[in-house]
Design a protein around this motif. Structure first.
Motif, PDB file in Angstrom:
ATOM      1  N   SER A   1       0.830  -1.198   0.000  1.00  0.00           N
ATOM      2  CA  SER A   1       0.000   0.000   0.000  1.00  0.00           C
ATOM      3  C   SER A   1       0.871   1.258   0.000  1.00  0.00           C
ATOM      4  O   SER A   1       1.568   1.536   0.972  1.00  0.00           O
TER       5      SER A   1
ATOM      6  N   ARG B   1       4.694   3.954   7.567  1.00  0.00           N
ATOM      7  CA  ARG B   1       5.897   3.108   7.637  1.00  0.00           C
ATOM      8  C   ARG B   1       7.079   3.942   8.138  1.00  0.00           C
ATOM      9  O   ARG B   1       7.890   3.466   8.925  1.00  0.00           O
TER      10      ARG B   1
ATOM     11  N   MET C   1       1.584  -7.921  15.113  1.00  0.00           N
ATOM     12  CA  MET C   1       0.597  -9.010  15.040  1.00  0.00           C
ATOM     13  C   MET C   1       0.170  -9.353  13.624  1.00  0.00           C
ATOM     14  O   MET C   1      -0.387 -10.422  13.377  1.00  0.00           O
ATOM     15  N   PHE C   2       0.394  -8.423  12.677  1.00  0.00           N
ATOM     16  CA  PHE C   2      -0.023  -8.641  11.280  1.00  0.00           C
ATOM     17  C   PHE C   2       1.141  -8.217  10.376  1.00  0.00           C
ATOM     18  O   PHE C   2       1.042  -7.248   9.622  1.00  0.00           O
TER      19      PHE C   2
ATOM     20  N   TYR D   1       6.250  -4.787   6.483  1.00  0.00           N
ATOM     21  CA  TYR D   1       5.983  -3.371   6.170  1.00  0.00           C
ATOM     22  C   TYR D   1       6.419  -2.438   7.301  1.00  0.00           C
ATOM     23  O   TYR D   1       7.054  -1.418   7.056  1.00  0.00           O
TER      24      TYR D   1
ATOM     25  N   ILE E   1       4.516 -11.641  13.496  1.00  0.00           N
ATOM     26  CA  ILE E   1       3.615 -12.788  13.272  1.00  0.00           C
ATOM     27  C   ILE E   1       2.858 -12.600  11.955  1.00  0.00           C
ATOM     28  O   ILE E   1       2.285 -11.534  11.714  1.00  0.00           O
TER      29      ILE E   1
ATOM     30  N   ILE F   1       0.281 -14.854   9.087  1.00  0.00           N
ATOM     31  CA  ILE F   1      -0.497 -16.084   8.853  1.00  0.00           C
ATOM     32  C   ILE F   1      -0.329 -16.643   7.430  1.00  0.00           C
ATOM     33  O   ILE F   1      -0.479 -17.838   7.206  1.00  0.00           O
ATOM     34  N   ASN F   2      -0.039 -15.753   6.470  1.00  0.00           N
ATOM     35  CA  ASN F   2       0.000 -16.155   5.056  1.00  0.00           C
ATOM     36  C   ASN F   2       1.406 -16.656   4.697  1.00  0.00           C
ATOM     37  O   ASN F   2       2.370 -15.886   4.768  1.00  0.00           O
TER      38      ASN F   2
ATOM     39  N   SER G   1       2.091 -18.003  11.776  1.00  0.00           N
ATOM     40  CA  SER G   1       0.966 -18.464  12.607  1.00  0.00           C
ATOM     41  C   SER G   1      -0.188 -17.462  12.549  1.00  0.00           C
ATOM     42  O   SER G   1       0.003 -16.289  12.217  1.00  0.00           O
ATOM     43  N   ASP G   2      -1.353 -17.937  12.911  1.00  0.00           N
ATOM     44  CA  ASP G   2      -2.454 -17.053  13.268  1.00  0.00           C
ATOM     45  C   ASP G   2      -2.065 -16.443  14.618  1.00  0.00           C
ATOM     46  O   ASP G   2      -1.731 -17.194  15.552  1.00  0.00           O
TER      47      ASP G   2
ATOM     48  N   ARG H   1      -3.659 -15.412  16.964  1.00  0.00           N
ATOM     49  CA  ARG H   1      -4.496 -15.853  18.081  1.00  0.00           C
ATOM     50  C   ARG H   1      -4.005 -17.168  18.678  1.00  0.00           C
ATOM     51  O   ARG H   1      -4.420 -17.573  19.757  1.00  0.00           O
TER      52      ARG H   1
ATOM     53  N   GLY I   1      -1.456  -3.636  12.437  1.00  0.00           N
ATOM     54  CA  GLY I   1      -1.610  -3.030  11.104  1.00  0.00           C
ATOM     55  C   GLY I   1      -2.542  -3.809  10.210  1.00  0.00           C
ATOM     56  O   GLY I   1      -2.130  -4.361   9.189  1.00  0.00           O
TER      57      GLY I   1
ATOM     58  N   PHE J   1      -9.153  -8.704  17.678  1.00  0.00           N
ATOM     59  CA  PHE J   1      -7.833  -9.226  18.044  1.00  0.00           C
ATOM     60  C   PHE J   1      -7.273  -8.530  19.289  1.00  0.00           C
ATOM     61  O   PHE J   1      -6.159  -8.813  19.706  1.00  0.00           O
TER      62      PHE J   1
HETATM   63  C1  SAM Z   1      -3.076  -5.447   5.588  1.00  0.00           C
HETATM   64  S1  SAM Z   1      -1.698  -6.478   5.655  1.00  0.00           S
HETATM   65  C2  SAM Z   1      -0.475  -5.481   6.345  1.00  0.00           C
HETATM   66  C3  SAM Z   1      -0.469  -4.153   5.691  1.00  0.00           C
HETATM   67  C4  SAM Z   1       0.661  -3.309   6.118  1.00  0.00           C
HETATM   68  N1  SAM Z   1       0.522  -2.931   7.490  1.00  0.00           N
HETATM   69  C5  SAM Z   1       0.910  -2.130   5.185  1.00  0.00           C
HETATM   70  O1  SAM Z   1       1.405  -1.122   5.646  1.00  0.00           O
HETATM   71  O2  SAM Z   1       0.694  -2.224   3.996  1.00  0.00           O
HETATM   72  C6  SAM Z   1      -2.179  -7.470   6.994  1.00  0.00           C
HETATM   73  C7  SAM Z   1      -1.441  -8.787   7.118  1.00  0.00           C
HETATM   74  O3  SAM Z   1      -1.987  -9.485   8.230  1.00  0.00           O
HETATM   75  C8  SAM Z   1      -2.023 -10.865   7.927  1.00  0.00           C
HETATM   76  N2  SAM Z   1      -3.005 -11.494   8.838  1.00  0.00           N
HETATM   77  C9  SAM Z   1      -4.363 -11.470   8.756  1.00  0.00           C
HETATM   78  N3  SAM Z   1      -4.915 -12.139   9.776  1.00  0.00           N
HETATM   79  C10 SAM Z   1      -3.891 -12.585  10.562  1.00  0.00           C
HETATM   80  C11 SAM Z   1      -3.824 -13.338  11.777  1.00  0.00           C
HETATM   81  N4  SAM Z   1      -4.937 -13.738  12.387  1.00  0.00           N
HETATM   82  N5  SAM Z   1      -2.621 -13.604  12.304  1.00  0.00           N
HETATM   83  C12 SAM Z   1      -1.479 -13.169  11.686  1.00  0.00           C
HETATM   84  N6  SAM Z   1      -1.470 -12.468  10.518  1.00  0.00           N
HETATM   85  C13 SAM Z   1      -2.659 -12.178   9.967  1.00  0.00           C
HETATM   86  C14 SAM Z   1      -2.380 -10.910   6.456  1.00  0.00           C
HETATM   87  O4  SAM Z   1      -1.977 -12.135   5.871  1.00  0.00           O
HETATM   88  C15 SAM Z   1      -1.587  -9.696   5.911  1.00  0.00           C
HETATM   89  O5  SAM Z   1      -0.303 -10.059   5.467  1.00  0.00           O
END
Ligand code: SAM
Length: 252
Positions: free
Chosen positions: A80, A87, A103-104, A109, A126, A128-129, A153-154, A156, A170, A178
């Motif tokens: 994004s 950032r 957490m995401f 990023y 952390i 998940i993908n 991992s997820d 959670r 993020g 969450f």
């Molecule tokens: C929107 S993106 C991050 C965007 C970023 N912050 C940016 O500046 O562009 C969110 C990330 O969170 C991951 N995600 C979603 N649910 C999750 C979970 N339960 N645990 C860990 N990661 C997760 C997604 O796979 C994705 O890579």
């Protein structure tokens, strides 16, 4: 010729279909290897983009920003441009005494610039993908960082307790769901960077109500906050981040 585009490494993302002349013009001007166009909104929990290639075929590139390198496949993982300022802000906000949980984390990023410029003791990143996690690991290596622990991992399912001085959330898809987990990670005192998409009219109300609700539920109190607008998300809707400071309520 005036054609709007975003440049991610040596790949251009454009808004509209282009004719041959326009493609030739952009290739000569920018020396890009690929031109692509998003065909739909980024979807799902993994935030997967949908892309149509207009020129070239390689979709993996290395993007440079704020002195960091980000390897990314633009076909598989989102990037994004609208979050560029955030950032940069996250790059400078931590310090050498902190432990951070992202957490995401995505491809790093926020983790990569923060690890490089603020140098916290540790960032647990952390994601998940598996595809994003792969690029997160690549980016830790590319930027020669030794203070980032990537976790596939997820979030959670991650069983850390009382470890974080700072938490980055993020993500803008029901992020409040969450918050219980975030409070498990948080030490007695700490900061949560809480992202949300919210209608303009309730920007100053809903995120704070949610933060207060989950804080109370988890025996914390909100002791200070600041709301920042990141970007317009949809007509009348903003992507915001709240820097929220919490303290655990002493039970005695
Ligand atoms: C929107 S993106 C991050 C965007 C970023 N912050 C940016 O500046 O562009 C969110 C990330 O969170 C991951 N995600 C979603 N649910 C999750 C979970 N339960 N645990 C860990 N990661 C997760 C997604 O796979 C994705 O890579």
């Amino acid at each position: 010729m005036r054609i709007k585009y975003q440049k991610i490494g040596d790949i251009l993302i454009v808004k509209d279909n282009l004719n041959e002349e326009e493609i030739k013009y952009l290739v000569e001007k920018t020396k890009c290897k690929t031109i692509a166009k998003y065909t739909a909104q980024i979807t799902g929990d993994f935030r997967t983009p949908h892309l149509k290639i207009l020129y070239g075929n390689e979709t993996e590139t290395i993007h440079k920003e704020h002195g960091c390198l980000f390897k990314i496949d633009v076909k598989k993982v989102m990037w994004s441009m609208g979050n560029i300022k955030e950032r940069e802000r996250m790059a400078k906000i931590s310090n050498e005494n902190e432990v951070v949980v992202d957490m995401f984390a995505g491809i790093g990023y926020f983790t990569i610039p923060m690890a490089k410029h603020s140098k916290p003791k540790k960032i647990y990143a952390i994601e998940i993908n598996p595809t994003s996690y792969h690029y997160l690991c690549e980016n830790i290596k590319l930027n020669k960082l030794n203070n980032v622990v990537p976790i596939l991992s997820d979030n959670r399912k991650v069983e850390f307790k009382d470890i974080a001085d700072r938490i980055i959330m993020g993500y803008v898809h029901k992020t409040h769901k969450f918050l219980d987990k975030a409070f498990e990670f948080l030490k007695d005192k700490g900061i949560i960077h809480y992202h949300e998409t919210v209608a303009e009219k309730i920007i100053n109300i809903r995120p704070i109500e949610r933060l207060k609700f989950y804080a109370e539920k988890n025996n914390y109190k909100l002791v200070g906050y600041k709301i920042f607008k990141i970007k317009k998300y949809a007509p009348g809707v903003w992507h915001v981040v709240v820097d929220a400071e919490f303290e655990r309520i002493n039970k005695n």
